[in-house]
Design a protein around this motif. Sequence first.
Motif, PDB file in Angstrom:
ATOM      1  N   ASN A   6      32.350  54.890  31.790  1.00 15.81           N
ATOM      2  CA  ASN A   6      33.175  56.212  32.156  1.00 15.81           C
ATOM      3  C   ASN A   6      33.860  56.030  33.365  1.00 15.81           C
ATOM      4  O   ASN A   6      33.144  56.547  34.375  1.00 15.81           O
ATOM      5  N   PHE A   7      35.256  55.605  33.485  1.00 19.15           N
ATOM      6  CA  PHE A   7      35.936  55.344  34.623  1.00 19.15           C
ATOM      7  C   PHE A   7      36.391  56.697  35.038  1.00 19.15           C
ATOM      8  O   PHE A   7      36.966  57.330  34.249  1.00 19.15           O
ATOM      9  N   PRO A   8      36.038  57.230  36.209  1.00 13.09           N
ATOM     10  CA  PRO A   8      36.536  58.386  36.799  1.00 13.09           C
ATOM     11  C   PRO A   8      37.837  58.363  37.127  1.00 13.09           C
ATOM     12  O   PRO A   8      38.379  57.541  37.854  1.00 13.09           O
ATOM     13  N   GLN A  19      41.963  54.171  36.249  1.00 15.56           N
ATOM     14  CA  GLN A  19      41.783  52.845  36.172  1.00 15.56           C
ATOM     15  C   GLN A  19      43.011  51.727  35.650  1.00 15.56           C
ATOM     16  O   GLN A  19      43.991  52.394  35.136  1.00 15.56           O
ATOM     17  N   VAL A  20      43.017  50.598  36.255  1.00 16.93           N
ATOM     18  CA  VAL A  20      44.141  49.947  36.075  1.00 16.93           C
ATOM     19  C   VAL A  20      43.944  49.044  34.728  1.00 16.93           C
ATOM     20  O   VAL A  20      42.940  48.698  34.608  1.00 16.93           O
ATOM     21  N   ALA A  57      41.040  41.542  36.597  1.00 14.79           N
ATOM     22  CA  ALA A  57      39.812  41.408  36.046  1.00 14.79           C
ATOM     23  C   ALA A  57      38.758  41.400  37.331  1.00 14.79           C
ATOM     24  O   ALA A  57      37.620  41.792  37.028  1.00 14.79           O
ATOM     25  N   TRP A  58      39.119  41.239  38.600  1.00 19.65           N
ATOM     26  CA  TRP A  58      38.027  41.417  39.605  1.00 19.65           C
ATOM     27  C   TRP A  58      37.714  43.150  39.812  1.00 19.65           C
ATOM     28  O   TRP A  58      36.609  43.215  39.866  1.00 19.65           O
ATOM     29  N   TYR A  59      38.705  43.633  39.729  1.00 19.05           N
ATOM     30  CA  TYR A  59      38.491  45.398  39.412  1.00 19.05           C
ATOM     31  C   TYR A  59      37.590  45.564  38.552  1.00 19.05           C
ATOM     32  O   TYR A  59      36.727  46.205  38.794  1.00 19.05           O
ATOM     33  N   GLN A  60      37.812  45.091  37.418  1.00 15.17           N
ATOM     34  CA  GLN A  60      36.855  45.405  36.179  1.00 15.17           C
ATOM     35  C   GLN A  60      35.334  44.708  36.481  1.00 15.17           C
ATOM     36  O   GLN A  60      34.323  45.407  36.149  1.00 15.17           O
ATOM     37  N   LYS A  67      29.429  47.225  41.760  1.00 12.49           N
ATOM     38  CA  LYS A  67      29.477  46.755  43.050  1.00 12.49           C
ATOM     39  C   LYS A  67      30.536  47.390  43.765  1.00 12.49           C
ATOM     40  O   LYS A  67      30.925  47.239  44.966  1.00 12.49           O
ATOM     41  N   GLY A  68      31.216  48.138  42.946  1.00 14.48           N
ATOM     42  CA  GLY A  68      32.464  48.996  43.585  1.00 14.48           C
ATOM     43  C   GLY A  68      33.396  49.660  42.485  1.00 14.48           C
ATOM     44  O   GLY A  68      32.780  49.457  41.449  1.00 14.48           O
TER      45      GLY A  68
END
Length: 189
Positions: A6-8, A19-20, A57-60, A67-68
Amino acid sequence: MRDKNNFPVIETDRLILRQVTKDDAESMLAYLSDQDVMKYYGLEPFKSIDDALDELAWYQSIFEENKGIRWGITIKEQGRVIGSCGFLNFVSEHRRSEIGFELSKEYWGYGIASEALGAIITYGFEQWNLQRIQALIEPPNSSSKKLVESKGFIQEGLLRNYEFTCGKFDDLLMYSLLKQDYEKDTDKK
């Protein structure tokens, strides 16, 4: 910390932080290929859509691995991603995380980065119950130093040759904002 399914979404007066997705890769490439935007980012300016997809992909991955989190910054009426901000290197046992941000050059000077940063600082302290938010900034990056200082961050010291990026070692200034300092500033308002 949170539900990784669940991305805020965070809404401010002018912005939606969300979310991107792959649909945002072209917008991301537009600002991440700009030499001025990337000057203190620690990466070379992006050259292709694949570079933007790798960043996405790093964001995901940091979100899924707890981790963030990295939000895309959008102007409410537009919806197009014009930058990003978020937390990385989250350490749950110490309730600590680093903060990072970048913004398309065409939106510099309008208070957008300040508005986005203020929203995620609130999120970090109030939703994640962080005790410490830190920012690592290259000494010549006066705009970022001024921005975090305006949010109450205190410069703690210089980390000499802390990172090797773009073929050189970079010194980084360590800034921090503690929960009690944030709460004290919030009480004044």
